[in-house]
Design an enzyme around this catalytic site. Structure first.
Site, PDB file in Angstrom:
ATOM      1  N   GLY A 137       0.784  -1.214   0.000  1.00  0.00           N
ATOM      2  CA  GLY A 137       0.000   0.000   0.000  1.00  0.00           C
ATOM      3  C   GLY A 137       0.821   1.270   0.000  1.00  0.00           C
ATOM      4  O   GLY A 137       1.989   1.305  -0.397  1.00  0.00           O
ATOM      5  N   CYS A 138       0.201   2.342   0.498  1.00  0.00           N
ATOM      6  CA  CYS A 138       0.777   3.680   0.381  1.00  0.00           C
ATOM      7  C   CYS A 138       2.058   3.870   1.188  1.00  0.00           C
ATOM      8  O   CYS A 138       2.843   4.772   0.901  1.00  0.00           O
ATOM      9  CB  CYS A 138      -0.254   4.727   0.809  1.00  0.00           C
ATOM     10  SG  CYS A 138      -1.698   4.828  -0.275  1.00  0.00           S
ATOM     11  N   ASN A 139       2.268   3.062   2.204  1.00  0.00           N
ATOM     12  CA  ASN A 139       3.499   3.173   2.996  1.00  0.00           C
ATOM     13  C   ASN A 139       4.680   2.466   2.351  1.00  0.00           C
ATOM     14  O   ASN A 139       5.821   2.584   2.804  1.00  0.00           O
ATOM     15  CB  ASN A 139       3.292   2.598   4.391  1.00  0.00           C
ATOM     16  CG  ASN A 139       2.677   1.207   4.373  1.00  0.00           C
ATOM     17  OD1 ASN A 139       1.456   1.098   4.341  1.00  0.00           O
ATOM     18  ND2 ASN A 139       3.480   0.152   4.372  1.00  0.00           N
ATOM     19  N   MET A 339       2.254   6.480   5.218  1.00  0.00           N
ATOM     20  CA  MET A 339       1.243   5.794   6.021  1.00  0.00           C
ATOM     21  C   MET A 339       0.407   4.917   5.099  1.00  0.00           C
ATOM     22  O   MET A 339       0.198   5.259   3.937  1.00  0.00           O
ATOM     23  CB  MET A 339       0.324   6.808   6.701  1.00  0.00           C
ATOM     24  CG  MET A 339       1.028   7.832   7.577  1.00  0.00           C
ATOM     25  SD  MET A 339       1.787   9.173   6.628  1.00  0.00           S
ATOM     26  CE  MET A 339       0.342  10.022   6.011  1.00  0.00           C
TER      27      MET A 339
END
Length: 352
Positions: A137-139, A339
Site C-alpha cells: 500500500g501507500c506506505n 502511512m
C-alpha cells in the site's frame, strides 16, 4: 559504522498525460449522488492525472478485471520508463550502470513482476539484483527504501534504484455508494524513481544521507485499509475506513520519537517534512499530533491539490518539489513519512 553513507543521488517522477478536474470526472461519468459530488468537490484536491476509460453506453466506466490488470501493466511500463529516464539523467547514469533494482506496486498484480519487465525493456543489465515489493500500500515506498538503503550500504560504490509505480485507476469499482465515492475521489496515477548509492559527499550538489528508519504498526486496525473481491462487480476494490486519519494521526508521534532519539533530535530540529499525500484529514491529524504547520508540509499539500493521493511513490513527488524549491542547506535534517495499510506508519531520517 559504514565506510560511506547511503545517499539519494536523484529522483524522477512521471504522470499520465491526461489530467481531469474533480468536476470533469463527475460530469464524465454522470455521478448524481449529492454526497459523492460534495466529496469530489472538496477544495483540497483540484485534479488528478488518470488513465480513464470512455463511458460505456450507460455513461459509466466499465472495465473488467482482466482489462484493469492490462491497464496496470501498460501504465506502469509507460510511466516507469519516463520516471526511470528522468532519475538516470539527473544522476548522469545509464540503466546499465544500475546494480540493484527494486519495484513497488499495490495497484495491480504481475508475475513475473515489474523488475523483470523493466530489465527486458529499459536497458538494465541481466545480472542486476532485483526485488519486487507488492501489496503493502501507500506506505510501501519507505518499506522498500529501507532494504534498498541496506543493500547500498553493504555494497559501497554500487548503485541501486527503487521505482514506485501506482496505476490506481486500475483498481476501482463504480457504484452509487458513498464509500466507493470516497475512494474514487482520492487517488491518482503516477510513478517515481529514486537512485541510491553509498558514497562520500563528493558532489557539488547537496546529496542527503539516509540516516535511519523507524516503523510503527497498529495491528488492531489491520482491516481499516484493505483490498476485497466484489462478487457484484467481478473485480477487486479498496476499502477505506472513515477513522483511518484519526488512527494514523494519534500514533504518528511514536515512530517519530524513535526516529529522532538516537541522534539527540527533537521535532523542532527537523527543517523539512516529506510526507505521503494521504488526504486532507490525514494531514490535519499529523499536524495536530506532531505540532507541525501547513507550511512544514506545503509540498505534500500542493501535491495532494494537483494530483491527489499517488500511493507508494507520493513522498518522492513531495521530495522532488522540495528540491525544486531550492531552500535546502547543508546540515539540514529532513523526515520522510508514509502511512498505509496495516495500519502502518513508516519514517526515515535524512541529513543534507
Amino acid at each position: 559504522m559504514y565506510s560511506a553513507p547511503a545517499r539519494i543521488l536523484s529522483v524522477g517522477t512521471s504522470l499520465p498525460q491526461n489530467r481531469y478536474t474533480q468536476k470533469e470526472i463527475l460530469e464524465l461519468f454522470h455521478v448524481e449522488n449529492p454526497i459523492v459530488r460534495r466529496i469530489f468537490q472538496a477544495s483540497h484536491i483540484e485534479g488528478r492525472h488518470l488513465y480513464l476509460p470512455e463511458p460505456d453506453e450507460n455513461g459509466v466506466p466499465n472495465e473488467s478485471q482482466s482489462q484493469l490488470l492490462s491497464k496496470h501493466r501498460k501504465g506502469a511500463m509507460e510511466l516507469g520508463r519516463a520516471a526511470v529516464e528522468k532519475a538516470l539523467d539527473r544522476s548522469g547514469l545509464k540503466a546499465s550502470e544500475i546494480d540493484m533494482l527494486c519495484c513497488i506496486s499495490s495497484s495491480g498484480f504481475m508475475l513475473p513482476g515489474l523488475t523483470a519487465m523493466f530489465v527486458r525493456h529499459f536497458g538494465f543489465r541481466t545480472d542486476c539484483h532485483r526485488m519486487d515489493l507488492l501489496g503493502m500500500g501507500c506506505n510501501a515506498g519507505l518499506n522498500g527504501l529501507n532494504p534498498v538503503t541496506a543493500w547500498a550500504r553493504a555494497n559501497p560504490g554500487k548503485t541501486a534504484m527503487m521505482v514506485c509505480c501506482e496505476i490506481n485507476s486500475a483498481l476501482y469499482v463504480f457504484d452509487n455508494k458513498v464509500g466507493t465515492g470516497v475512494v474514487n475521489s482520492l487517488f491518482g496515477d503516477g510513478c517515481a524513481a529514486v537512485v541510491i548509492r553509498a558514497q562520500v559527499q563528493d558532489s557539488p550538489l547537496l546529496l542527503p544521507e539516509i540516516l535511519f528508519f523507524s516503523s510503527h504498526l497498529i495491528p488492531e486496525t489491520w482491516r481499516a485499509m484493505s483490498y476485497h473481491w466484489s462478487e457484484e462487480h467481478g473485480k477487486f476494490y479498496f476499502n477505506l475506513d472513515r477513522d483511518v486519519p484519526y488512527v494514523l494521526g494519534a500514533h504518528a508521534d511514536q515512530p517519530i520519537a524513535k526516529l529522532l532519539a538516537p541522534f539527540g533530535l527533537q521535532i523542532r530540529d527537523v527543517s523539512h517534512w516529506i510526507v505521503h499525500s494521504g488526504g486532507k484529514k490525514v494531514l490535519d491529524a499529523l499536524k495536530y499530533t506532531l505540532g507541525i504547520t501547513a507550511h512544514d508540509i506545503r509540498h505534500t499539500v500542493s501535491l495532494l491539490r494537483d494530483c491527489g493521493n499517488l500511493g507508494s511513490g507520493s513522498f518522492l513527488f513531495a521530495y522532488e518539489r522540495l528540491l525544486k524549491e531550492g531552500k535546502v542547506k547543508a546540515g539540514d535534517y529532513g523526515v520522510m513519512m508514509t502511512m498505509g495499510p496495516g495500519s502502518t506508519i513508516e519514517t526515515a531520517l535524512l541529513k543534507w
